[in-house]
Design an enzyme around this catalytic site. Structure first.
Site, PDB file in Angstrom:
ATOM      1  N   ASP A 133      -9.645   2.759   2.655  1.00 51.11           N
ATOM      2  CA  ASP A 133      -9.664   2.173   4.011  1.00 51.11           C
ATOM      3  C   ASP A 133     -10.222   3.178   5.014  1.00 51.11           C
ATOM      4  O   ASP A 133     -11.003   2.830   5.900  1.00 51.11           O
ATOM      5  CB  ASP A 133      -8.250   1.797   4.471  1.00 51.11           C
ATOM      6  CG  ASP A 133      -7.734   0.546   3.785  1.00 51.11           C
ATOM      7  OD1 ASP A 133      -8.569  -0.281   3.361  1.00 51.11           O
ATOM      8  OD2 ASP A 133      -6.511   0.395   3.678  1.00 51.11           O
TER       9      ASP A 133
ATOM     10  N   ASN B 153       0.639   1.472  20.364  1.00 52.79           N
ATOM     11  CA  ASN B 153       1.242   0.428  19.528  1.00 52.79           C
ATOM     12  C   ASN B 153       2.320  -0.313  20.304  1.00 52.79           C
ATOM     13  O   ASN B 153       2.977   0.256  21.166  1.00 52.79           O
ATOM     14  CB  ASN B 153       1.861   1.070  18.275  1.00 52.79           C
ATOM     15  CG  ASN B 153       2.224   0.039  17.224  1.00 52.79           C
ATOM     16  OD1 ASN B 153       1.415  -0.823  16.901  1.00 52.79           O
ATOM     17  ND2 ASN B 153       3.433   0.112  16.705  1.00 52.79           N
ATOM     18  N   ARG B 154       2.456  -1.622  19.984  1.00 49.87           N
ATOM     19  CA  ARG B 154       3.498  -2.445  20.624  1.00 49.87           C
ATOM     20  C   ARG B 154       4.853  -1.746  20.514  1.00 49.87           C
ATOM     21  O   ARG B 154       5.569  -1.586  21.500  1.00 49.87           O
ATOM     22  CB  ARG B 154       3.535  -3.815  19.919  1.00 49.87           C
ATOM     23  CG  ARG B 154       4.603  -4.736  20.428  1.00 49.87           C
ATOM     24  CD  ARG B 154       4.514  -6.070  19.728  1.00 49.87           C
ATOM     25  NE  ARG B 154       4.698  -5.955  18.270  1.00 49.87           N
ATOM     26  CZ  ARG B 154       4.653  -6.989  17.449  1.00 49.87           C
ATOM     27  NH1 ARG B 154       4.415  -8.197  17.902  1.00 49.87           N
ATOM     28  NH2 ARG B 154       4.830  -6.814  16.142  1.00 49.87           N
ATOM     29  N   THR B 155       5.196  -1.289  19.309  1.00 51.17           N
ATOM     30  CA  THR B 155       6.423  -0.509  19.121  1.00 51.17           C
ATOM     31  C   THR B 155       6.040   0.965  19.276  1.00 51.17           C
ATOM     32  O   THR B 155       5.486   1.572  18.360  1.00 51.17           O
ATOM     33  CB  THR B 155       7.005  -0.766  17.707  1.00 51.17           C
ATOM     34  OG1 THR B 155       7.044  -2.174  17.485  1.00 51.17           O
ATOM     35  CG2 THR B 155       8.392  -0.178  17.565  1.00 51.17           C
TER      36      THR B 155
ATOM     37  N   GLY C 194     -14.961  -6.539  11.440  1.00 44.57           N
ATOM     38  CA  GLY C 194     -14.118  -6.186  10.299  1.00 44.57           C
ATOM     39  C   GLY C 194     -14.794  -6.381   8.956  1.00 44.57           C
ATOM     40  O   GLY C 194     -14.377  -5.774   7.963  1.00 44.57           O
TER      41      GLY C 194
ATOM     42  N   GLY D   4       0.293   0.572  11.951  1.00 43.91           N
ATOM     43  CA  GLY D   4       0.636   0.177  10.579  1.00 43.91           C
ATOM     44  C   GLY D   4      -0.224   0.925   9.572  1.00 43.91           C
ATOM     45  O   GLY D   4      -0.822   1.958   9.898  1.00 43.91           O
TER      46      GLY D   4
ATOM     47  N   ASN E  24      -4.896   2.100  -1.590  1.00 44.30           N
ATOM     48  CA  ASN E  24      -5.390   0.724  -1.714  1.00 44.30           C
ATOM     49  C   ASN E  24      -6.236   0.543  -2.968  1.00 44.30           C
ATOM     50  O   ASN E  24      -6.700  -0.555  -3.237  1.00 44.30           O
ATOM     51  CB  ASN E  24      -6.193   0.298  -0.469  1.00 44.30           C
ATOM     52  CG  ASN E  24      -7.576   0.903  -0.437  1.00 44.30           C
ATOM     53  OD1 ASN E  24      -7.786   2.007  -0.939  1.00 44.30           O
ATOM     54  ND2 ASN E  24      -8.523   0.196   0.138  1.00 44.30           N
TER      55      ASN E  24
ATOM     56  N   ALA F  16      -3.143   0.278   8.127  1.00 48.04           N
ATOM     57  CA  ALA F  16      -4.575   0.413   8.398  1.00 48.04           C
ATOM     58  C   ALA F  16      -4.808   1.442   9.510  1.00 48.04           C
ATOM     59  O   ALA F  16      -5.687   2.307   9.398  1.00 48.04           O
ATOM     60  CB  ALA F  16      -5.155  -0.939   8.793  1.00 48.04           C
TER      61      ALA F  16
ATOM     62  N   LYS G  34       0.797  -1.237   0.000  1.00 47.24           N
ATOM     63  CA  LYS G  34       0.000   0.000   0.000  1.00 47.24           C
ATOM     64  C   LYS G  34       0.834   1.293   0.000  1.00 47.24           C
ATOM     65  O   LYS G  34       0.402   2.294  -0.539  1.00 47.24           O
ATOM     66  CB  LYS G  34      -0.951   0.017   1.202  1.00 47.24           C
ATOM     67  CG  LYS G  34      -2.077  -0.997   1.082  1.00 47.24           C
ATOM     68  CD  LYS G  34      -3.019  -0.868   2.259  1.00 47.24           C
ATOM     69  CE  LYS G  34      -3.991  -2.024   2.288  1.00 47.24           C
ATOM     70  NZ  LYS G  34      -4.943  -1.909   3.395  1.00 47.24           N
TER      71      LYS G  34
HETATM   72  P1  ATR Z   1      -1.301  -3.120   8.278  1.00 47.04           P
HETATM   73  O1  ATR Z   1      -1.006  -2.458   6.966  1.00 47.04           O
HETATM   74  O2  ATR Z   1      -2.367  -4.174   8.177  1.00 47.04           O
HETATM   75  O3  ATR Z   1      -1.619  -2.157   9.370  1.00 47.04           O
HETATM   76  P2  ATR Z   1       1.391  -3.481   9.280  1.00 47.04           P
HETATM   77  O4  ATR Z   1       1.809  -2.187   8.690  1.00 47.04           O
HETATM   78  O5  ATR Z   1       2.304  -4.647   9.157  1.00 47.04           O
HETATM   79  O6  ATR Z   1       0.012  -3.968   8.643  1.00 47.04           O
HETATM   80  O7  ATR Z   1       1.015  -3.228  10.836  1.00 47.04           O
HETATM   81  C1  ATR Z   1       0.674  -4.248  11.694  1.00 47.04           C
HETATM   82  C2  ATR Z   1       0.296  -3.652  13.057  1.00 47.04           C
HETATM   83  O8  ATR Z   1      -0.089  -4.734  13.925  1.00 47.04           O
HETATM   84  C3  ATR Z   1       1.435  -2.941  13.749  1.00 47.04           C
HETATM   85  O9  ATR Z   1       0.897  -1.900  14.530  1.00 47.04           O
HETATM   86  C4  ATR Z   1       2.029  -4.039  14.631  1.00 47.04           C
HETATM   87  O10 ATR Z   1       2.750  -3.573  15.760  1.00 47.04           O
HETATM   88  P3  ATR Z   1       4.338  -3.191  15.628  1.00 47.04           P
HETATM   89  O11 ATR Z   1       4.394  -1.857  14.988  1.00 47.04           O
HETATM   90  O12 ATR Z   1       4.827  -3.192  17.029  1.00 47.04           O
HETATM   91  O13 ATR Z   1       4.947  -4.287  14.782  1.00 47.04           O
HETATM   92  C5  ATR Z   1       0.772  -4.731  15.085  1.00 47.04           C
HETATM   93  N1  ATR Z   1       0.988  -6.108  15.521  1.00 47.04           N
HETATM   94  C6  ATR Z   1       1.193  -7.201  14.741  1.00 47.04           C
HETATM   95  N2  ATR Z   1       1.352  -8.313  15.509  1.00 47.04           N
HETATM   96  C7  ATR Z   1       1.240  -7.916  16.797  1.00 47.04           C
HETATM   97  C8  ATR Z   1       1.291  -8.589  18.064  1.00 47.04           C
HETATM   98  N3  ATR Z   1       1.485  -9.913  18.152  1.00 47.04           N
HETATM   99  N4  ATR Z   1       1.125  -7.851  19.196  1.00 47.04           N
HETATM  100  C9  ATR Z   1       0.909  -6.513  19.122  1.00 47.04           C
HETATM  101  N5  ATR Z   1       0.840  -5.818  17.963  1.00 47.04           N
HETATM  102  C10 ATR Z   1       1.013  -6.500  16.803  1.00 47.04           C
END
Ligand code: ATR
Length: 268
Positions: free
Chosen positions: A100, A147-149, A232, A126, A86, A128, A66
């Protein structure tokens, strides 16, 4: 001659988009077909050019393309500010859109949820999450992105200007205090959840962008807690409907599309 539309992604195995759009073509009597192609990142440009040369009406672009697809199109202002597309429409030039954001807002609207002035917690940072947070800010919501990160959430919110980015340390308190919770991560597809049921309560709205399964553990917990839930499938259908309009200039039957997706998901 049959008109062709397709989605490009990698991997592409379980996409529901062909089922959804082909059901709409059939209902409207449009002689068209929606296909799905697995395209490697390094061949995205060639694939887009090839589809255009073959006379496709347009394309959907999905994970992980994307952001990269921006360089192969003229994005409209919304897609440009989100930083991801998208949907591509072929004409004299390749126009790029991001449905989206509008799809998520339409799913909220149809559920009669107003976000203006509300505290909305978006989990994820990410592609979305980026589109959704952008649309929420635009609608006047008070947006927190967790966010996790943490750094990705902070960067996203800096770009948005009017939102707060954080990590997961304070997630329980943030979930408890928000009016609307949106899961924009991929967590939920394999029976996991980032949120415990006891953090949720009546009066809240919980929206999960994961559509397979339609009732994720998060939505199940939200329903038990008495919160309003949006799944979703609603977002999938409305982003698809918006793309359909861009390609064919007509509003597709969203109820037909939704039924087709729900039936296909139920059949596994
Ligand atoms: P998309 O385009 O679908 O948003 P992406 O850019 O790969 O896909 O983003 C995935 C998101 O899901 C991110 O926010 C990711 O967190 P990180 O930035 O920390 O990687 C989150 N995510 C994926 N798996 C996860 C998990 N097991 N626990 C917490 N967050 C998760």
């Amino acid at each position: 001659m049959k008109q062709i539309v397709a989605v490009l992604g990698h991997p592409i195995g379980h996409t529901m988009s062909p089922v959804m759009h082909n059901a709409a073509f059939e209902a409207l009597g449009i002689d068209a077909e929606y296909l799905a192609f697995d395209v490697l990142p390094e061949r995205l440009g060639e694939a887009i050019e090839g589809a255009r040369a073959l006379g496709f009406v347009g394309l959907n672009i999905t994970i992980p393309h994307k952001v990269a697809a921006l360089q192969y199109c003229e994005p409209d202002p919304l897609a440009a500010s989100i930083g991801a597309v998208n949907t591509l429409v072929f004409g004299d030039e390749v126009k790029g859109y991001n449905t989206d954001a509008t799809g998520a807002m339409e799913a909220l609207r149809r559920a009669k949820v107003r976000v203006g002035g509300k505290e909305v917690l978006v989990m994820g940072a990410g592609g979305a999450a980026r589109a959704i947070a952008h649309a929420l800010v635009h609608e006047g919501a008070r947006v927190v992105v967790a966010n996790r990160t943490k750094q990705r959430a902070v960067e996203l919110c800096e770009a948005l200007g009017r939102a707060t980015g954080t990590g997961f340390d304070e997630l329980p308190a943030l979930v408890q205090s928000c009016d609307v919770l949106i899961n924009a991560t991929s967590v939920g597809m394999r029976g996991e959840s980032l949120v415990r049921g006891e953090w949720l309560h009546e009066g809240q709205v919980v929206f999960d962008i994961v559509y397979n399964p339609p009732e994720t553990p998060l939505l199940k917990a939200a329903r038990s807690a008495g919160a309003k839930t949006i799944d979703g499938v609603a977002m999938l259908v409305h982003q698809g409907a918006k793309a359909f309009e861009l390609w064919f200039g007509v509003e597709p039957p969203v109820d037909v599309m939704e039924r087709a997706v729900r039936r296909a998901l139920a059949e596994g």
